[in-house]
Design an enzyme around this catalytic site. Structure first.
Site, PDB file in Angstrom:
ATOM      1  N   THR A 158      77.156 -17.568  56.232  1.00 52.56           N
ATOM      2  CA  THR A 158      77.166 -18.719  57.359  1.00 52.56           C
ATOM      3  C   THR A 158      77.687 -17.951  58.771  1.00 52.56           C
ATOM      4  O   THR A 158      77.392 -18.631  59.459  1.00 52.56           O
ATOM      5  CB  THR A 158      78.009 -19.688  56.733  1.00 52.56           C
ATOM      6  OG1 THR A 158      77.288 -20.400  55.665  1.00 52.56           O
ATOM      7  CG2 THR A 158      77.975 -20.923  57.678  1.00 52.56           C
ATOM      8  N   THR A 185      80.829 -17.317  52.260  1.00 55.55           N
ATOM      9  CA  THR A 185      81.968 -17.687  51.575  1.00 55.55           C
ATOM     10  C   THR A 185      81.509 -17.959  50.009  1.00 55.55           C
ATOM     11  O   THR A 185      82.610 -18.032  49.322  1.00 55.55           O
ATOM     12  CB  THR A 185      82.480 -19.026  52.166  1.00 55.55           C
ATOM     13  OG1 THR A 185      81.417 -20.061  52.201  1.00 55.55           O
ATOM     14  CG2 THR A 185      82.910 -18.752  53.557  1.00 55.55           C
ATOM     15  N   ASP A 186      80.481 -18.539  49.760  1.00 53.65           N
ATOM     16  CA  ASP A 186      80.038 -18.792  48.369  1.00 53.65           C
ATOM     17  C   ASP A 186      80.832 -17.814  47.376  1.00 53.65           C
ATOM     18  O   ASP A 186      81.361 -18.219  46.005  1.00 53.65           O
ATOM     19  CB  ASP A 186      78.670 -18.991  48.090  1.00 53.65           C
ATOM     20  CG  ASP A 186      78.297 -20.272  48.776  1.00 53.65           C
ATOM     21  OD1 ASP A 186      79.069 -20.829  49.196  1.00 53.65           O
ATOM     22  OD2 ASP A 186      77.038 -20.724  48.611  1.00 53.65           O
TER      23      ASP A 186
HETATM   24  C1  SIN Z   1      78.771 -19.519  53.318  1.00 54.98           C
HETATM   25  O1  SIN Z   1      78.550 -18.401  53.849  1.00 54.98           O
HETATM   26  O2  SIN Z   1      79.530 -20.366  53.694  1.00 54.98           O
HETATM   27  C2  SIN Z   1      77.954 -20.071  52.364  1.00 54.98           C
HETATM   28  C3  SIN Z   1      76.648 -19.342  52.277  1.00 54.98           C
HETATM   29  C4  SIN Z   1      76.867 -17.993  51.683  1.00 54.98           C
HETATM   30  O3  SIN Z   1      77.868 -17.843  50.906  1.00 54.98           O
HETATM   31  O4  SIN Z   1      76.169 -17.238  52.116  1.00 54.98           O
END
Ligand code: SIN
Length: 378
Positions: free
Chosen positions: A68, A148-149
């Site tokens: 993200t 973040t995932d």
């Molecule tokens: C994010 O980055 O917050 C969600 C999508 C991902 O992990 O690539």
């Protein structure tokens, strides 16, 4: 492998950068011939204005993987409907020109994807590239931009395989770069600050997010959408960033980086380890499916203190008698799974971090006592 040094150009807003410098979303297999995909070099004007190296500043290399923080959407108020892994490393860096006041910045695009698509192959590429960079005198610290995932999985992997005391800091964002109040730019600036700070040395891989600094061993994503999603509930943060200065308050007690036996330099792949989730009415066919599909180890995300239903226990025992390690973790989200006579247990690692450790452990040993020692130590 190509890399580029970034210019301190006139400030370019990320909205403009997004429209001008997006790269195509990486496809299912973005790594060609085992080499990282790297960003295009800047144009001639950019090269002419390359940032002059300031000997007084740390040299920080930013390795971008997508997520993200590199996401773009069409509307500033939309924080959930966007394309993750859309913006190239050049644009990310140019959007935060203040970073060049605190570090000599270089950047590389390792891959540009959402983090659910990160594979073991990406982990090996990233880990080896970091070790290569940190072995030189030219790099003082690394920042990895990441979705973040699954950030905590990559962070914990690096915590176990990086062979250097120099700081490695993972960072991301919960809001895409095009969102109103995007959290990426300040998170990225702070991560560079942390990676270049002398007190970050020797602390293992760090996650810098929302003004907090956490250990990769303990931190986990706790919320689907809010910006303060990364928490180390029991152990707490190592520190925080206040007014542009990292402050550390606690230390990680588990061994990491240079203290582990894991050497990935010659590995072409990691052993397959699958996670099976415990729930009422569990049916052992999931265990059988893992074995039939090539699993070399299994993490069981049990209820409570790593509990398993009687039918699952019966099936698991048979599989373990064949020599396959099954590690009990917990689906609860907090707490340590106590030692059990017949099973390996994951200490306080959540199931997805327990998977990372079992994959690495199996590259070194199949001795269950030794593997349990790893869980107790790392
Ligand atoms: C994010 O980055 O917050 C969600 C999508 C991902 O992990 O690539």
């Amino acid at each position: 492998m190509k890399k580029f040094t970034f210019t301190l150009m006139a400030f370019v807003t990320l909205m403009v950068a997004c429209s001008q410098e997006t790269v195509e979303q990486a496809e299912a297999d973005p790594i060609e011939d085992g080499e990282a995909v790297v960003a295009e070099e800047g144009n001639e004007e950019e090269e002419a204005e390359q940032q002059e190296v300031n000997e007084d500043l740390p040299n920080i290399s930013i390795l971008a993987t997508g997520g993200t923080i590199a996401g773009s959407g069409s509307v500033g108020t939309n924080t959930t409907d966007y394309q993750a892994g859309d913006i190239a490393i050049e644009a990310l860096i140019e959007a935060v020109p203040e970073m060049t006041e605190i570090a000599n910045i270089t950047g590389e695009q390792i891959v540009n994807i959402g983090s659910p698509d990160i594979t073991n192959e990406h982990l090996l590429t990233l880990g080896n590239r970091i070790n290569e960079l940190l072995a030189t005198d030219d790099v003082d610290g690394i920042v990895v931009t990441h979705g973040t995932d699954t950030m905590e999985e990559t962070a914990y992997f690096l915590n176990l395989v990086v062979k250097s005391d120099k700081p490695v800091v993972l960072v991301g964002a919960m809001r895409p770069a095009t969102a109103m109040s995007a959290d990426g730019p300040l998170n990225l600036y702070n991560a560079v600050l942390v990676a270049g700070h002398e007190e970050s040395v020797g602390r293992g891989t760090l996650v810098s997010f929302n003004d907090r600094i956490a250990s990769a061993r303990h931190v986990t994503k706790t919320d689907t959408t809010v910006v303060d999603t990364f928490v180390a509930t029991e152990e707490g943060y190592l520190g925080r960033i206040v007014g542009g200065v990292p402050h550390y308050y606690t230390e990680i007690t588990q061994s990491h980086t240079t203290e582990t036996p894991f050497d990935i330099s010659d590995l072409e792949e990691l052993p397959q380890v699958d996670i099976i989730y415990g729930h009422q009415n569990n049916d052992p066919y999931m265990l059988d499916a893992a074995v039939e599909n090539g699993a070399e180890g299994i993490i069981f995300a049990g209820s409570g203190n790593g509990s398993m239903s009687s039918v699952m226990q019966e099936a698991a025992m048979e599989i373990m008698e064949e020599g396959m390690p099954i590690v009990r973790a917990s689906r609860v989200g907090n707490g340590t799974v106590s030692h059990k006579d017949d099973y390996l247990t994951a200490d306080s690692l959540n199931p997805h971090k327990a998977r990372i450790l079992l994959m690495l452990a199996l590259t070194v040993t199949d001795d269950e006592e030794e593997i349990q020692e790893y869980y107790d130590s790392y």
